[in-house]
Design a protein around this motif. Sequence first.
Motif, PDB file in Angstrom:
ATOM      1  N   GLN A   1       0.822  -1.215   0.000  1.00 52.21           N
ATOM      2  CA  GLN A   1       0.000   0.000   0.000  1.00 52.21           C
ATOM      3  C   GLN A   1       0.853   1.262   0.000  1.00 52.21           C
ATOM      4  OE1 GLN A   1      -3.483  -0.210  -0.264  1.00 52.21           O
ATOM      5  NE2 GLN A   1      -2.779  -2.311  -0.664  1.00 52.21           N
ATOM      6  N   GLY A   2       2.155   1.118   0.234  1.00 49.19           N
ATOM      7  CA  GLY A   2       3.034   2.272   0.244  1.00 49.19           C
ATOM      8  C   GLY A   2       3.401   2.696   1.647  1.00 49.19           C
ATOM      9  N   ALA A   3       3.221   3.969   1.961  1.00 49.17           N
ATOM     10  CA  ALA A   3       3.579   4.489   3.280  1.00 49.17           C
ATOM     11  C   ALA A   3       2.779   5.758   3.544  1.00 49.17           C
ATOM     12  CB  ALA A   3       5.076   4.794   3.343  1.00 49.17           C
ATOM     13  N   PHE A   4       2.659   6.088   4.830  1.00 48.07           N
ATOM     14  CA  PHE A   4       2.041   7.358   5.195  1.00 48.07           C
ATOM     15  C   PHE A   4       2.764   7.914   6.414  1.00 48.07           C
ATOM     16  CE2 PHE A   4      -0.326   4.236   7.661  1.00 48.07           C
ATOM     17  CZ  PHE A   4      -0.480   4.844   8.911  1.00 48.07           C
ATOM     18  N   ALA A   5       2.563   9.200   6.650  1.00 52.27           N
ATOM     19  CA  ALA A   5       3.229   9.856   7.770  1.00 52.27           C
ATOM     20  C   ALA A   5       2.281  10.813   8.454  1.00 52.27           C
ATOM     21  CB  ALA A   5       4.464  10.600   7.281  1.00 52.27           C
ATOM     22  N   CYS A   6       2.418  10.914   9.764  1.00 55.82           N
ATOM     23  CA  CYS A   6       1.682  11.888  10.564  1.00 55.82           C
ATOM     24  C   CYS A   6       2.693  12.822  11.210  1.00 55.82           C
ATOM     25  CB  CYS A   6       0.865  11.200  11.652  1.00 55.82           C
ATOM     26  SG  CYS A   6      -0.482  10.180  11.036  1.00 55.82           S
ATOM     27  N   ALA A   7       2.517  14.120  10.969  1.00 54.98           N
ATOM     28  CA  ALA A   7       3.436  15.103  11.535  1.00 54.98           C
ATOM     29  C   ALA A   7       2.733  16.442  11.653  1.00 54.98           C
ATOM     30  CB  ALA A   7       4.677  15.242  10.656  1.00 54.98           C
ATOM     31  N   ASP A   8       2.844  17.056  12.814  1.00 51.97           N
ATOM     32  CA  ASP A   8       2.279  18.392  13.047  1.00 51.97           C
ATOM     33  C   ASP A   8       0.802  18.476  12.668  1.00 51.97           C
ATOM     34  OD1 ASP A   8       4.801  19.334  13.894  1.00 51.97           O
ATOM     35  OD2 ASP A   8       5.401  19.668  11.808  1.00 51.97           O
ATOM     36  N   GLY A   9       0.064  17.417  12.959  1.00 51.52           N
ATOM     37  CA  GLY A   9      -1.366  17.407  12.708  1.00 51.52           C
ATOM     38  C   GLY A   9      -1.753  17.144  11.267  1.00 51.52           C
ATOM     39  N   GLU A  10      -0.793  16.898  10.395  1.00 50.06           N
ATOM     40  CA  GLU A  10      -1.070  16.612   8.992  1.00 50.06           C
ATOM     41  C   GLU A  10      -0.753  15.155   8.679  1.00 50.06           C
ATOM     42  OE1 GLU A  10      -0.234  19.645   5.887  1.00 50.06           O
ATOM     43  OE2 GLU A  10       1.074  20.509   7.433  1.00 50.06           O
ATOM     44  N   VAL A  11      -1.385  14.647   7.621  1.00 42.97           N
ATOM     45  CA  VAL A  11      -1.140  13.288   7.158  1.00 42.97           C
ATOM     46  C   VAL A  11      -0.655  13.348   5.714  1.00 42.97           C
ATOM     47  CG1 VAL A  11      -2.127  11.012   6.700  1.00 42.97           C
ATOM     48  CG2 VAL A  11      -2.897  12.336   8.689  1.00 42.97           C
ATOM     49  N   PHE A  12       0.435  12.652   5.430  1.00 37.09           N
ATOM     50  CA  PHE A  12       1.010  12.569   4.088  1.00 37.09           C
ATOM     51  C   PHE A  12       0.997  11.100   3.672  1.00 37.09           C
ATOM     52  CE2 PHE A  12       2.819  15.966   6.549  1.00 37.09           C
ATOM     53  CZ  PHE A  12       2.862  17.056   5.689  1.00 37.09           C
ATOM     54  N   SER A  13       0.908  10.837   2.384  1.00 43.12           N
ATOM     55  CA  SER A  13       0.895   9.444   1.939  1.00 43.12           C
ATOM     56  C   SER A  13       1.595   9.294   0.598  1.00 43.12           C
ATOM     57  CB  SER A  13      -0.541   8.916   1.831  1.00 43.12           C
ATOM     58  OG  SER A  13      -1.272   9.660   0.881  1.00 43.12           O
ATOM     59  N   ALA A  14       2.081   8.089   0.346  1.00 44.10           N
ATOM     60  CA  ALA A  14       2.707   7.734  -0.925  1.00 44.10           C
ATOM     61  C   ALA A  14       2.252   6.341  -1.296  1.00 44.10           C
ATOM     62  CB  ALA A  14       4.227   7.789  -0.810  1.00 44.10           C
ATOM     63  N   LYS A  15       1.836   6.155  -2.537  1.00 43.64           N
ATOM     64  CA  LYS A  15       1.350   4.857  -2.997  1.00 43.64           C
ATOM     65  C   LYS A  15       2.503   3.875  -3.178  1.00 43.64           C
ATOM     66  CE  LYS A  15      -2.650   6.731  -5.499  1.00 43.64           C
ATOM     67  NZ  LYS A  15      -3.307   6.864  -6.833  1.00 43.64           N
ATOM     68  N   GLY A  16       2.190   2.581  -3.003  1.00 44.98           N
ATOM     69  CA  GLY A  16       3.167   1.555  -3.282  1.00 44.98           C
ATOM     70  C   GLY A  16       3.447   1.464  -4.770  1.00 44.98           C
ATOM     71  N   ILE A  17       4.561   0.824  -5.133  1.00 38.15           N
ATOM     72  CA  ILE A  17       4.900   0.666  -6.542  1.00 38.15           C
ATOM     73  C   ILE A  17       4.698  -0.791  -6.936  1.00 38.15           C
ATOM     74  CG2 ILE A  17       6.571   2.529  -6.348  1.00 38.15           C
ATOM     75  CD1 ILE A  17       8.795   0.434  -6.631  1.00 38.15           C
ATOM     76  N   PRO A  18       4.217  -1.036  -8.173  1.00 39.28           N
ATOM     77  CA  PRO A  18       4.059  -2.420  -8.625  1.00 39.28           C
ATOM     78  C   PRO A  18       5.422  -3.110  -8.671  1.00 39.28           C
ATOM     79  CG  PRO A  18       2.936  -0.877 -10.090  1.00 39.28           C
ATOM     80  CD  PRO A  18       3.793  -0.058  -9.181  1.00 39.28           C
ATOM     81  N   ALA A  19       5.483  -4.325  -8.187  1.00 41.61           N
ATOM     82  CA  ALA A  19       6.757  -5.039  -8.169  1.00 41.61           C
ATOM     83  C   ALA A  19       6.515  -6.541  -8.204  1.00 41.61           C
ATOM     84  CB  ALA A  19       7.552  -4.676  -6.920  1.00 41.61           C
ATOM     85  N   ASP A  20       7.287  -7.225  -9.047  1.00 41.69           N
ATOM     86  CA  ASP A  20       7.316  -8.686  -9.034  1.00 41.69           C
ATOM     87  C   ASP A  20       8.400  -9.086  -8.036  1.00 41.69           C
ATOM     88  OD1 ASP A  20       5.337  -8.986 -10.992  1.00 41.69           O
ATOM     89  OD2 ASP A  20       6.797  -8.695 -12.595  1.00 41.69           O
ATOM     90  N   ALA A  21       7.991  -9.265  -6.802  1.00 39.32           N
ATOM     91  CA  ALA A  21       8.962  -9.432  -5.719  1.00 39.32           C
ATOM     92  C   ALA A  21       9.638 -10.796  -5.782  1.00 39.32           C
ATOM     93  CB  ALA A  21       8.273  -9.249  -4.378  1.00 39.32           C
TER      94      ALA A  21
ATOM     95  N   LEU B   1      11.194   7.217 -10.532  1.00 36.40           N
ATOM     96  CA  LEU B   1      10.232   8.269 -10.241  1.00 36.40           C
ATOM     97  C   LEU B   1       9.856   9.033 -11.504  1.00 36.40           C
ATOM     98  CD1 LEU B   1      11.675   9.634  -6.865  1.00 36.40           C
ATOM     99  CD2 LEU B   1       9.667   8.196  -7.190  1.00 36.40           C
ATOM    100  N   ALA B   2      10.831   9.259 -12.376  1.00 30.74           N
ATOM    101  CA  ALA B   2      10.521   9.935 -13.644  1.00 30.74           C
ATOM    102  C   ALA B   2       9.617   9.084 -14.522  1.00 30.74           C
ATOM    103  CB  ALA B   2      11.828  10.258 -14.384  1.00 30.74           C
TER     104      ALA B   2
ATOM    105  N   GLY C   1       6.554  14.693   2.248  1.00 33.34           N
ATOM    106  CA  GLY C   1       5.809  13.932   1.250  1.00 33.34           C
ATOM    107  C   GLY C   1       6.697  13.346   0.178  1.00 33.34           C
ATOM    108  N   LYS C   2       7.656  14.119  -0.336  1.00 33.24           N
ATOM    109  CA  LYS C   2       8.566  13.619  -1.369  1.00 33.24           C
ATOM    110  C   LYS C   2       9.514  12.570  -0.807  1.00 33.24           C
ATOM    111  CE  LYS C   2       7.009  16.087  -4.746  1.00 33.24           C
ATOM    112  NZ  LYS C   2       6.279  15.429  -5.865  1.00 33.24           N
ATOM    113  N   SER C   3       9.899  12.743   0.453  1.00 34.13           N
ATOM    114  CA  SER C   3      10.765  11.739   1.081  1.00 34.13           C
ATOM    115  C   SER C   3      10.033  10.410   1.234  1.00 34.13           C
ATOM    116  CB  SER C   3      11.251  12.243   2.440  1.00 34.13           C
ATOM    117  OG  SER C   3      12.042  13.404   2.296  1.00 34.13           O
ATOM    118  N   LEU C   4       8.735  10.470   1.514  1.00 34.32           N
ATOM    119  CA  LEU C   4       7.930   9.246   1.538  1.00 34.32           C
ATOM    120  C   LEU C   4       7.981   8.536   0.196  1.00 34.32           C
ATOM    121  CD1 LEU C   4       4.538  10.011   3.342  1.00 34.32           C
ATOM    122  CD2 LEU C   4       6.333   8.446   4.116  1.00 34.32           C
ATOM    123  N   GLU C   5       7.774   9.293  -0.879  1.00 31.56           N
ATOM    124  CA  GLU C   5       7.784   8.707  -2.218  1.00 31.56           C
ATOM    125  C   GLU C   5       9.147   8.102  -2.539  1.00 31.56           C
ATOM    126  OE1 GLU C   5       6.634  12.010  -4.599  1.00 31.56           O
ATOM    127  OE2 GLU C   5       4.494  11.825  -4.108  1.00 31.56           O
TER     128      GLU C   5
END
Length: 316
Positions: free
Chosen positions: A230-250, A308-309, A275-279
Amino acid sequence: MAHSFDLLVIGDANPDVIVGPLRTPIAFGQREHLVDSGSLTLGGSAAITAAGAARLGLRVAIAGRVGDDSAGRFVREALAERGVDTSALAVDPDLPTPLTVILTQDGDRAILTTPGTLAATTATDVPAELLTASKHVHASSYFLMPKLAAELPRLLRLAREHGATTSADTNDDPAGTWDPAGVAALLPETGFLLPNAAEVRHLAGKPSAREAAAALASRGPAVVVKDGDQGAFACADGEVFSAKGIPADAVDTVGAGDSFNAGFIAAMLAGMSLGKSLEFGVACGGLSVRAAGGTAGQPTWDDVLVHLARTGTDPA
């Protein structure tokens, strides 16, 4: 303030023996199981994070303890080959290097670890000159090293007093107690707490990962939660940031969270937003599963930028 290292990682370093996938439940009684693959790789959350950060171009040192044995020499050589400074990876003359066996099955894994030097690792294994010479200090596997854990808030405080940012990944607690008092003392000295979704629920005693992250964030750190595909998310200073997971053949998901940690820390040190660091961290974790073991698939900085590009994500 001038710093000799971009990152100091404190914690565990050991060989991983990864075997699987298991097709049937393990049977004792001297029954032999055949599996498709097995590998001997560099393991330990701290070691994998350090290797990943060095792969991304950071100047990295590691502090901890290994045994005076072939496993310890394997770990030191593997880290040095990846460009990690191991001068503070102490050699214990009496206790063995930890060993981990990872059994994989249906996308999940069981982890068996012999503690070895872990229980004997203390704050004296972390040189003060490294704490004061590093831009960022990250601590791994809090619950595996109780003597070190008791002194970890003081160590991180010293690093912060000399201009460092700090982070911690507690990882799992084999005892299942989650040490509420110890974690409470750790949080004010931790800039970024980096659990996975299951761990954050245990740490906060909440049924929801997002609720748990918000509760812990209210006590000091930015809480950055790794949430598998599902990716990752972060909570900081009352805000929520998120980044989607990437498709991968693990091929192997061992160490993906530690590779995320390396990418997230590298991105933050490069001045990227939360947010960009999450991505960036999600990309590092996702790309790392391309090969067996925790370090073989870890990406370079350029690998991440290309990814990312390709996905239309602006890393700036």
